[in-house]
Design a protein around this motif. Structure first.
Motif, short mmCIF file in Angstrom:
data_model
loop_
_atom_site.label_atom_id
_atom_site.label_comp_id
_atom_site.label_asym_id
_atom_site.label_seq_id
_atom_site.Cartn_x
_atom_site.Cartn_y
_atom_site.Cartn_z
N LEU A 40 0.81 -1.21 0.00
CA LEU A 40 0.00 0.00 0.00
C LEU A 40 0.85 1.27 0.00
N ARG A 41 1.93 1.26 0.75
CA ARG A 41 2.77 2.46 0.82
C ARG A 41 3.41 2.76 -0.53
N LEU A 42 3.87 1.74 -1.22
CA LEU A 42 4.47 1.96 -2.54
C LEU A 42 3.43 2.42 -3.55
N VAL A 43 2.26 1.80 -3.52
CA VAL A 43 1.24 2.09 -4.53
C VAL A 43 0.62 3.47 -4.31
N LEU A 44 0.23 3.78 -3.09
CA LEU A 44 -0.49 5.02 -2.83
C LEU A 44 0.41 6.18 -2.45
N GLY A 45 1.68 5.91 -2.17
CA GLY A 45 2.61 6.97 -1.78
C GLY A 45 2.67 8.16 -2.70
N PRO A 46 2.61 7.98 -4.05
CA PRO A 46 2.67 9.14 -4.93
C PRO A 46 1.54 10.16 -4.76
N LEU A 47 0.47 9.78 -4.07
CA LEU A 47 -0.63 10.73 -3.85
C LEU A 47 -0.32 11.71 -2.72
N ARG A 48 0.65 11.42 -1.90
CA ARG A 48 0.95 12.28 -0.75
C ARG A 48 1.81 13.46 -1.19
N ARG A 49 1.35 14.66 -0.87
CA ARG A 49 2.10 15.88 -1.19
C ARG A 49 2.69 16.44 0.10
N GLY A 50 3.72 15.77 0.58
CA GLY A 50 4.38 16.22 1.79
C GLY A 50 3.86 15.54 3.03
N ALA A 52 2.64 16.63 5.75
CA ALA A 52 1.46 17.21 6.39
C ALA A 52 0.34 17.47 5.38
N ASP A 53 0.32 16.69 4.31
CA ASP A 53 -0.73 16.82 3.30
C ASP A 53 -2.10 16.65 3.95
N PRO A 54 -2.98 17.65 3.87
CA PRO A 54 -4.29 17.53 4.53
C PRO A 54 -5.26 16.61 3.81
N THR A 55 -4.86 16.01 2.68
CA THR A 55 -5.74 15.07 1.98
C THR A 55 -5.25 13.63 2.09
N PHE A 56 -4.18 13.40 2.86
CA PHE A 56 -3.57 12.07 2.84
C PHE A 56 -2.83 11.80 4.15
N ARG A 57 -3.00 10.60 4.70
CA ARG A 57 -2.25 10.19 5.88
C ARG A 57 -1.87 8.72 5.77
N MET A 58 -0.67 8.42 6.22
CA MET A 58 -0.26 7.04 6.45
C MET A 58 0.02 6.90 7.93
N ARG A 66 -7.25 8.64 2.66
CA ARG A 66 -7.21 9.51 1.49
C ARG A 66 -8.55 10.23 1.36
N THR A 67 -8.51 11.52 1.09
CA THR A 67 -9.73 12.26 0.83
C THR A 67 -9.69 12.79 -0.59
N THR A 68 -10.86 12.94 -1.18
CA THR A 68 -10.92 13.48 -2.53
C THR A 68 -12.32 13.98 -2.82
N ARG A 69 -12.45 14.64 -3.95
CA ARG A 69 -13.76 15.10 -4.41
C ARG A 69 -14.12 14.29 -5.65
N LYS A 152 8.82 24.80 -10.79
CA LYS A 152 9.94 25.74 -10.63
C LYS A 152 10.16 26.24 -9.20
N VAL A 153 9.72 25.47 -8.21
CA VAL A 153 9.97 25.84 -6.81
C VAL A 153 10.45 24.61 -6.07
N THR A 154 10.90 24.79 -4.83
CA THR A 154 11.28 23.65 -4.02
C THR A 154 10.03 22.88 -3.59
N THR A 155 10.23 21.61 -3.27
CA THR A 155 9.09 20.82 -2.83
C THR A 155 8.51 21.37 -1.53
N ASP A 156 9.34 21.88 -0.65
CA ASP A 156 8.84 22.42 0.61
C ASP A 156 7.91 23.61 0.35
N GLU A 157 8.27 24.47 -0.60
CA GLU A 157 7.41 25.60 -0.95
C GLU A 157 6.07 25.12 -1.50
N ALA A 158 6.13 24.14 -2.39
CA ALA A 158 4.91 23.64 -3.00
C ALA A 158 4.02 22.94 -1.97
N TYR A 159 4.62 22.14 -1.09
CA TYR A 159 3.84 21.45 -0.08
C TYR A 159 3.18 22.44 0.87
#
Length: 328
Positions: A40-50, A52-58, A66-69, A152-159
């Motif tokens: 599960l971690r390998l498969v769903l991991g790409p959905l996590r954006r950092g 503290a992503d508020p739409t995803f937790r492991m 996972r939350t979505t619309r 064109k930004v760092t991942t920390d900025e985007a997250y």
């Protein structure tokens, strides 16, 4: 495909108008036994954006939230592995949609046997990671917007931007998610109404925010790309000014499970692929594509395996310095 899209007015309510979903609402459930190994971690991991992503937790026990619309409304999905079986629970108006699409999300439509490793590193990594499948969400906008934020930004900025905007304009996630701090992404109409100063406070420059605004105005046409073959889907997304090959690939890898959506225009990936396959950490996009040519149709899978191998060059150049756009 030629021509421009005609915007359609979204009908969803603004966040402060949305009726909250009861946290004690009983979930819809589904048990599914995949006919293949699944991590599960390998498969769903790409959905996590950092982290503290508020739409995803492991969580520590291996559970993925996972939350979505969905097309039927907001939803929360909880997925847990129990031996060789997958147990899922879902809440909210989108619960049935999420459960019906569970196998597809977890790689049931993926075909890893179509990949023939021609390099020892790839063969060894695939052997060590039998639970890797390429996910498919069937939803474009939820992956497109954070991909635009990452341009064109760092991942920390985007997250940080993703976290602030989703918490500020999304809706609390259905189900027992209060302790997890989960939110559902805003609907297209709400994204379109985010004030310019809020983009600025989140550290998003005018170019990226304008690209997002252009995308959400034609959200229904972009979502159609989830059912298209890769060339047509890429062309559909790249009709929007500001969406290029890098952004479309990052999106379609997740929404379509596109095994050949190789990311070009990335700052680090060519050097990583070059180092792994040809001991050339200075490879550019052209050299990366030449090295990946034997894997045509499976180039994204090849890069995933390379990244999972841990065989990456040591960092020599200084990290990109984050820009404090909010302070300007």
């Amino acid at each position: 495909m030629a021509g421009r899209f005609a915007p359609r007015t979204a009908r969803a309510a603004l966040p402060h108008q949305a009726a909250p979903t009861r946290s004690d609402e009983p979930p819809r459930t589904r048990d599914w036994s995949p006919p293949y190994p699944l991590d599960l971690r390998l498969v769903l991991g790409p959905l996590r954006r950092g982290p503290a992503d508020p739409t995803f937790r492991m969580t520590s026990d291996g559970t993925v939230w996972r939350t979505t619309r969905t097309p039927e409304g907001p939803g929360t999905l909880r997925v847990t592995a129990h031996g060789a079986s997958i147990r899922a629970a879902a809440w909210g108006p989108g619960a049935d949609w999420l459960l019906s699409g569970l196998p597809t999300l977890l790689g049931a439509d993926d075909d890893p046997d179509a990949f023939t490793p021609r390099h020892r590193l790839l063969a060894l990594t695939r052997h060590r990671r039998p639970g890797l499948r390429l996910l498919r969400t069937g939803l474009v906008l939820e992956s497109l917007i954070p991909s635009i934020l990452e341009q064109k930004v760092t991942t920390d900025e985007a997250y940080r931007a993703w976290r602030l905007l989703v918490r500020g304009y999304g809706t609390p996630a259905p189900g027992p998610t209060a302790d997890l701090g989960l939110y559902v992404v805003p609907d297209p109409r709400t994204w379109a109404m985010v004030p310019s100063w809020e983009w600025h406070k989140a550290g998003v420059d005018a170019k990226r925010s304008a690209t997002i605004l252009r995308a959400v105005r034609v959200a229904h046409r972009l979502e159609e790309a989830a059912a298209m073959d890769l060339p047509e889907a890429r062309a559909r997304l790249e009709l929007i000014p500001g969406i290029g090959p890098w952004t479309s690939a990052e999106t379609l890898q997740r929404s379509n499970g596109a095994a050949d959506a190789v990311t070009v225009g990335d700052l680090h990936l060519p050097g990583i692929v070059g180092h792994a396959l040809a001991d050339n950490r200075h490879a550019d996009d052209e050299e990366m594509l030449a090295l990946l040519a034997p894997y045509a149709g499976q180039r994204h899978r090849a890069t995933r395996l390379i990244l999972l191998s841990g065989h990456t060059p040591k960092r020599r150049a200084p990290r990109m310095t984050p820009r404090n756009i909010a302070a300007l």
